[in-house]
Design an enzyme around this catalytic site. Sequence first.
Site, PDB file in Angstrom:
ATOM      1  N   LEU A 186      -3.661  64.166 -35.823  1.00 48.64           N
ATOM      2  CA  LEU A 186      -3.139  65.086 -34.804  1.00 48.64           C
ATOM      3  C   LEU A 186      -4.251  65.529 -33.849  1.00 48.64           C
ATOM      4  O   LEU A 186      -4.012  65.708 -32.652  1.00 48.64           O
ATOM      5  CB  LEU A 186      -2.481  66.299 -35.454  1.00 48.64           C
ATOM      6  N   GLU A 191       3.438  68.198 -31.988  1.00 49.96           N
ATOM      7  CA  GLU A 191       1.972  68.197 -32.208  1.00 49.96           C
ATOM      8  C   GLU A 191       1.444  69.613 -32.402  1.00 49.96           C
ATOM      9  O   GLU A 191       0.321  69.924 -32.009  1.00 49.96           O
ATOM     10  CB  GLU A 191       1.244  67.556 -31.017  1.00 49.96           C
TER      11      GLU A 191
END
Length: 414
Positions: A269, A393
């Site tokens: 991420l 995200e």
Amino acid sequence: MTLEVLTCTNKCFPTFAGRKKIMRADLFQSPDYYGVDELLTEEQKLVRDSTRAWVKKEVTPIIEEYCQKAEFPKHLIKGLASIGAFGPFIPQEYGGAGLDYISYGLMMQELERGDSGIRSTASVQGSLVMFPIFKFGSEEQRKKYLPRLAKGEIMGCFGLTEPDHGSDPAGMMTRIKDNGDHFILNGAKMWISNAPFADIAVVWAKDDNGEIRGLIAEKGMKGFTSPETHNKWSLRASATGELVFDDVKIPKENIFPGVKGLKGPLNCLNSARYGISWGAIGAAMDCYDTALRYAKERIQFGKPIASFQLTQKKLAEMLTEITKAQLLCWRLGTLKNQNMVTPQQISMAKRNNVAMALNIGREARQVLGAMGITGEYPVMRHIMNLESVITYEGTHEIHLLITGNEITGINAFE
Ligand code: TGC
Ligand code: FAD
């Protein structure tokens, strides 16, 4: 917009159809108020300019149509691969472009200037599929998958989020059970970009010890399905789906040997969030550029609406925020190139730049008046897309709490 520039009917009064002929043209010009270009290397500018040219030629002419029919333009996959958008930072020996992180960021900026969904596909393939295989995979896994992913011969997706665990992935329910020479995978992932057409999925699941492990599931494995999620108002030109695992046999060689724990997916991420920080600038620049051009051409009360102070305030504030975001990203990229960037610095940039782009989109839509709600201009599409980007995200709130933790030393999640 003046009557003179309109393509009129032979009776010579403006029609919507007449306006449409000139509205769809991609006249984008990038704002660079602080001369950030001077901070870029020749290679970085070349990557930016060639991606921009590709977007103008391949994405802008078709994206509105695909968005309206809620379909991912699969025919762009080969082109994305050819410009090096799949794993730009992966070393060339594994099929990547071997570029630095500012080049990667600029590429994401230009792709998202076209559409967040196109940037999403590149983000997922590069940062969430190729990155974990490169970083945590075995040499066999790298050789088997990376070159084909880079060429777009196979596509991947990333399964972390579950129906009951979004912001809190540590609570995931998906499990792998050791069964001798293989694992048995059970569980479900939700909201997975590219899932409906991906050939492989990087999946995060807990093992018999409750530790999070990463693995590669391949389409065609018995018990693995990926139904598409329909009725989205956002990111319509991107395919989203579920990953459902019902007693799927996963060979042991498909497990990542190099990582255990939540830091595995969170490291992926970091890379994708970094790209989104740049991508959001692209969407913001497109909205600003569209609003500026429209405001100079649209006449009301006998003069361009750009001459009204309230319009100038909107445009001046947009450019100020874009300029701040450009500088933030350039510095972030410099730190990342030096391997000195922290996840918390990335969180700050992702949160700031996505919110900035969304605010600019909303202001730009106001400048366009009624035309702003149509698909003849890209603004409404960018706004709708950014409503997903501000959630995926890591949400706007989660990134604020990551910064809060860093400042105070107190973890709000515990
Ligand atoms: P916490 O206890 O803080 O940390 C667990 C372990 O992870 C380490 N860690 C990190 N490592 C690398 N990078 C980071 N950013 C890290 N953050 C934490 C940490 O050091 C610890 O390591 P260790 O060795 O001690 O075990 O974890 P927590 O359970 O309290 O959760 C923290 C939180 C909430 C910040 C995190 O889970 C989070 O970021 N939640 C948001 C979830 C999220 O972003 N999901 C995204 C799904 S993928 C997606 O949306 C793709 S969209 C694709 C597209 O189309 O572009
Ligand atoms: P929740 O976690 O339920 O949060 C709901 C609200 O509560 C949010 O506003 C959140 O900020 C707030 N909240 C939660 N916890 C706290 C807290 N501690 N303090 C304050 N507020 C809090 N995931 C993948 O794994 N792979 C993908 O490819 C992927 N692609 C996606 C594509 C799209 C189009 C979308 C919309 C999502 C995608 N996601 C993907 C999922 C995405 O990462 C999650 O939606 C996101 O992490 C948030 O989880 P959630 O939707 O379950 O919201």
